[in-house]
Design a protein around this motif. Structure first.
Motif, PDB file in Angstrom:
ATOM      1  N   LYS A 129      16.391  46.893  48.232  1.00 53.22           N
ATOM      2  CA  LYS A 129      17.760  46.386  48.305  1.00 53.22           C
ATOM      3  C   LYS A 129      18.485  46.497  46.957  1.00 53.22           C
ATOM      4  N   SER A 130      19.799  46.728  47.035  1.00 48.66           N
ATOM      5  CA  SER A 130      20.633  46.768  45.831  1.00 48.66           C
ATOM      6  C   SER A 130      21.580  45.576  45.830  1.00 48.66           C
ATOM      7  N   VAL A 131      21.724  44.976  44.641  1.00 40.84           N
ATOM      8  CA  VAL A 131      22.600  43.806  44.472  1.00 40.84           C
ATOM      9  C   VAL A 131      23.659  44.158  43.443  1.00 40.84           C
ATOM     10  N   SER A 132      24.912  44.241  43.885  1.00 42.77           N
ATOM     11  CA  SER A 132      26.027  44.492  42.969  1.00 42.77           C
ATOM     12  C   SER A 132      26.406  43.160  42.339  1.00 42.77           C
ATOM     13  N   TYR A 133      25.850  42.898  41.140  1.00 43.68           N
ATOM     14  CA  TYR A 133      26.036  41.602  40.477  1.00 43.68           C
ATOM     15  C   TYR A 133      27.047  41.749  39.344  1.00 43.68           C
ATOM     16  N   HIS A 134      28.166  41.040  39.477  1.00 47.00           N
ATOM     17  CA  HIS A 134      29.250  41.181  38.503  1.00 47.00           C
ATOM     18  C   HIS A 134      29.418  39.918  37.680  1.00 47.00           C
ATOM     19  N   ILE A 135      29.460  40.114  36.356  1.00 46.78           N
ATOM     20  CA  ILE A 135      29.633  38.989  35.443  1.00 46.78           C
ATOM     21  C   ILE A 135      31.094  38.834  35.044  1.00 46.78           C
ATOM     22  N   ILE A 136      31.957  39.738  35.528  1.00 46.72           N
ATOM     23  CA  ILE A 136      33.398  39.593  35.309  1.00 46.72           C
ATOM     24  C   ILE A 136      33.980  38.772  36.459  1.00 46.72           C
ATOM     25  N   SER A 137      35.259  38.439  36.354  1.00 48.23           N
ATOM     26  CA  SER A 137      35.866  37.527  37.319  1.00 48.23           C
ATOM     27  C   SER A 137      36.028  38.161  38.695  1.00 48.23           C
ATOM     28  N   ALA A 138      35.995  37.315  39.716  1.00 49.34           N
ATOM     29  CA  ALA A 138      36.288  37.771  41.076  1.00 49.34           C
ATOM     30  C   ALA A 138      37.723  38.268  41.175  1.00 49.34           C
ATOM     31  N   ALA A 139      38.617  37.729  40.335  1.00 47.36           N
ATOM     32  CA  ALA A 139      40.009  38.195  40.321  1.00 47.36           C
ATOM     33  C   ALA A 139      40.076  39.666  39.952  1.00 47.36           C
ATOM     34  N   CYS A 140      39.261  40.073  38.973  1.00 51.13           N
ATOM     35  CA  CYS A 140      39.272  41.471  38.547  1.00 51.13           C
ATOM     36  C   CYS A 140      38.627  42.369  39.604  1.00 51.13           C
ATOM     37  N   ILE A 141      37.520  41.910  40.195  1.00 49.77           N
ATOM     38  CA  ILE A 141      36.869  42.699  41.249  1.00 49.77           C
ATOM     39  C   ILE A 141      37.817  42.873  42.429  1.00 49.77           C
ATOM     40  N   LEU A 360      41.282  42.649  27.635  1.00 53.37           N
ATOM     41  CA  LEU A 360      40.938  43.621  28.664  1.00 53.37           C
ATOM     42  C   LEU A 360      41.426  43.153  30.027  1.00 53.37           C
ATOM     43  N   ALA A 361      41.323  44.046  31.020  1.00 54.88           N
ATOM     44  CA  ALA A 361      41.938  43.793  32.326  1.00 54.88           C
ATOM     45  C   ALA A 361      41.472  42.497  32.973  1.00 54.88           C
ATOM     46  N   ASP A 362      40.147  42.283  33.034  1.00 58.93           N
ATOM     47  CA  ASP A 362      39.660  41.083  33.691  1.00 58.93           C
ATOM     48  C   ASP A 362      40.059  39.830  32.925  1.00 58.93           C
ATOM     49  N   GLN A 363      40.171  39.959  31.596  1.00 69.94           N
ATOM     50  CA  GLN A 363      40.572  38.825  30.776  1.00 69.94           C
ATOM     51  C   GLN A 363      42.038  38.457  31.004  1.00 69.94           C
ATOM     52  N   VAL A 364      42.879  39.456  31.168  1.00 73.45           N
ATOM     53  CA  VAL A 364      44.293  39.193  31.442  1.00 73.45           C
ATOM     54  C   VAL A 364      44.452  38.468  32.776  1.00 73.45           C
ATOM     55  N   LEU A 365      43.703  38.904  33.782  1.00 69.32           N
ATOM     56  CA  LEU A 365      43.813  38.301  35.111  1.00 69.32           C
ATOM     57  C   LEU A 365      43.340  36.852  35.118  1.00 69.32           C
ATOM     58  N   ILE A 366      42.178  36.595  34.541  1.00 66.94           N
ATOM     59  CA  ILE A 366      41.645  35.230  34.582  1.00 66.94           C
ATOM     60  C   ILE A 366      42.479  34.315  33.685  1.00 66.94           C
ATOM     61  N   THR A 367      43.069  34.873  32.614  1.00 66.96           N
ATOM     62  CA  THR A 367      43.984  34.081  31.779  1.00 66.96           C
ATOM     63  C   THR A 367      45.189  33.636  32.593  1.00 66.96           C
ATOM     64  N   ARG A 368      45.734  34.548  33.393  1.00 65.70           N
ATOM     65  CA  ARG A 368      46.887  34.180  34.230  1.00 65.70           C
ATOM     66  C   ARG A 368      46.500  33.098  35.235  1.00 65.70           C
ATOM     67  N   LEU A 369      45.317  33.204  35.798  1.00 62.08           N
ATOM     68  CA  LEU A 369      44.858  32.195  36.758  1.00 62.08           C
ATOM     69  C   LEU A 369      44.758  30.818  36.097  1.00 62.08           C
ATOM     70  N   LEU A 370      44.168  30.787  34.899  1.00 60.56           N
ATOM     71  CA  LEU A 370      43.927  29.512  34.234  1.00 60.56           C
ATOM     72  C   LEU A 370      45.187  28.915  33.614  1.00 60.56           C
ATOM     73  N   THR A 371      46.107  29.775  33.167  1.00 61.65           N
ATOM     74  CA  THR A 371      47.315  29.249  32.522  1.00 61.65           C
ATOM     75  C   THR A 371      48.451  28.993  33.511  1.00 61.65           C
ATOM     76  N   GLU A 372      48.595  29.869  34.505  1.00 62.81           N
ATOM     77  CA  GLU A 372      49.738  29.753  35.409  1.00 62.81           C
ATOM     78  C   GLU A 372      49.419  28.972  36.682  1.00 62.81           C
ATOM     79  N   GLU A 373      48.193  29.069  37.157  1.00 62.40           N
ATOM     80  CA  GLU A 373      47.829  28.387  38.398  1.00 62.40           C
ATOM     81  C   GLU A 373      47.181  27.020  38.127  1.00 62.40           C
ATOM     82  N   LEU A 374      46.107  27.030  37.357  1.00 60.68           N
ATOM     83  CA  LEU A 374      45.383  25.783  37.100  1.00 60.68           C
ATOM     84  C   LEU A 374      45.977  24.980  35.944  1.00 60.68           C
TER      85      LEU A 374
END
Length: 449
Positions: A129-141, A360-374
């Motif tokens: 089995k293969s497991v696509s394990y991502h340590i970046i945000s789900a927002a970026c994926i 970077l891209a994932d950092q920009v997305l999660i920053t927007r989530l944390l600053t604008e949403e939460l």
């Protein structure tokens, strides 16, 4: 309890990826499972102290093949400029023969990977089995799966679409080179062809994005939580005396700590603007960053007269620091960072005010989530040049450090409330335990079929 399994791990050759993978390996080994960790030769020494179960986690070094443009001896993303990161990916794509030889010899049950798209195909060929394990945000994926999201184009079913990249922020995709859409395609191929998708996040933070991924890939998404090391994982380690002594000289919650990780190197003018911005706050500060490009040391790149002006009040350090231990010191009141996913989790689980400067891209997305949403953090605004001014940095830091500041009090209240949720007994450890159990069930089902 399920039967024990043997897993291979093949993360992107960047310490920001390999270290979280090793935290996961430690959790699996703690449950009695065996891991073969595939990594470049030079990474072995740095990662070895983090291996808590050397009898169950075996490092297997791989030799990167030559790639046009990749400097001799370069093995990880920290060895090359950010715009050349794709060359490490190209070299990793050429390691299939080495990995298949190891697969034939050891016959694993699972393989964890993130960006190398052919891993699921190889796993199917050899019957595991293969497991696509991502340590970046789900927002970026999610962005990878939403055509046009990376360009800020309308994507009706993309969760929280207003956090998509827009304006000059789209330039952060330069990490993936000019052919970043090809990179997105490769990641998407891995997600859709793997047996299991897993992400280092939790429902409380990114539930909508996890649902989006599950819908688009038509397979269950398993979450591990942040998978940070437990305090005891540091073997009782305490903060170095030099930092303890220095920080003890300041009032509680008064010091600004700034760190950008080992993967991002500033240009000299950016570095100097950062230093001057910290000085302009008038607050005590500790900056831990790599020497800027073209400089062999931090000292030679500092603004003229800077060291004398901030003596006793501020330190700019070019070496490695134990970030979690510094954040836990009572004198630290603000954490300025790049919103790398590890630093982001450490920010949320700290008592500090949070200021983000995403790169970077994932950092920009999660920053927007944390600053604008939460609304648990603030972001330093950039100039048209793509960087920020010393005034913008200073004003942003002071806006959260001023006890009378409305925005400072707002993010502090929201952060405290969100931290209490994350730190509730059993929440994060429950994610890890449930994840391991799901893997054990998957392997057992495969063996019995």
């Amino acid at each position: 309890m399920g039967s024990k399994f043997h897993a291979f791990m093949y993360p992107t050759f960047a310490f920001g990826h390999m270290i979280p993978y090793l935290h996961l390996a430690n959790k699996l080994a703690e449950k009695g499972h065996t891991i073969t960790f595939l990594l470049p030769k030079k990474a072995h020494k740095r990662l070895e102290p983090l291996n808590l179960f050397p009898d169950r986690i075996v490092f297997h070094p791989l030799t990167l093949p030559p790639v046009n443009g990749l400097p001799v001896g370069a093995e990880t993303l920290s060895d090359v400029p950010s715009e050349s990161g794709k060359l490490i990916g190209q070299a990793m794509n050429l390691l299939r023969d080495q990995i298949e030889a190891k697969v034939r010899a050891l016959k694993p049950d699972l393989i964890f990977f993130d960006f190398i798209f052919w891993v699921p195909e190889m796993a199917k060929e050899f019957g595991f089995k293969s497991v696509s394990y991502h340590i970046i945000s789900a927002a970026c994926i999610s962005m990878f799966l939403a055509p046009g999201a990376e360009l800020g184009l309308p994507t009706p079913d993309y969760p929280l679409s207003k956090v998509a990249l827009r304006g000059h922020d789209a330039n952060v995709c330069s990490l993936y080179g000019k052919n970043y859409q090809e990179f997105f395609g490769r990641v998407t191929t891995g997600l859709k062809n793997c047996d299991i998708i897993s992400i280092r996040t939790c429902i409380e933070l990114e539930g909508e994005f996890c649902g989006f991924i599950q819908k688009h890939c038509q397979k269950k998404v398993l979450l591990t939580g942040p998978m940070l090391p437990e305090p005891q994982d540091r073997n009782g380690k305490t903060l170095e005396d030099r930092w303890t002594h220095w920080l003890n000289g300041f009032e509680q919650g008064s010091v600004v700590f700034c760190a950008f990780g080992s993967q991002f190197t500033l240009e000299k003018d950016q570095f100097q603007e950062l230093c001057l911005g910290m000085e302009l706050t008038g607050l005590p500060f500790l900056v831990a960053v790599m020497p800027p490009r073209g400089s062999s040391t931090i000292q030679e790149a500092l603004p003229e007269g800077f060291e004398e002006r901030v003596k006793g009040l501020g330190i700019v350090w070019g070496g490695w620091v134990e970030q979690p231990l510094i954040l836990s010191h009572p004198s630290i009141g603000c954490f300025v960072n790049h919103c790398g996913f590890g630093s982001m989790w450490e920010s949320l689980l700290s008592d500090c005010q949070i200021v983000f400067i995403p790169q970077l891209a994932d950092q920009v997305l999660i920053t927007r989530l944390l600053t604008e949403e939460l609304q648990v953090s603030v972001k330093v605004q950039r100039e048209d040049s793509g960087w920020f001014s010393k005034e913008n940095l200073s004003d942003t830091v002071k806006s959260v450090m001023d006890k009378e500041s409305e925005i400072g009090n707002l993010v502090k209240r929201n952060h405290k409330k969100f931290k209490e949720t994350l730190a509730s007994p059993g929440l994060l450890s429950g994610y890890a335990d449930t994840f391991v159990q799901a893997l054990e069930n998957e392997v057992n089902n495969t063996k019995s079929s």
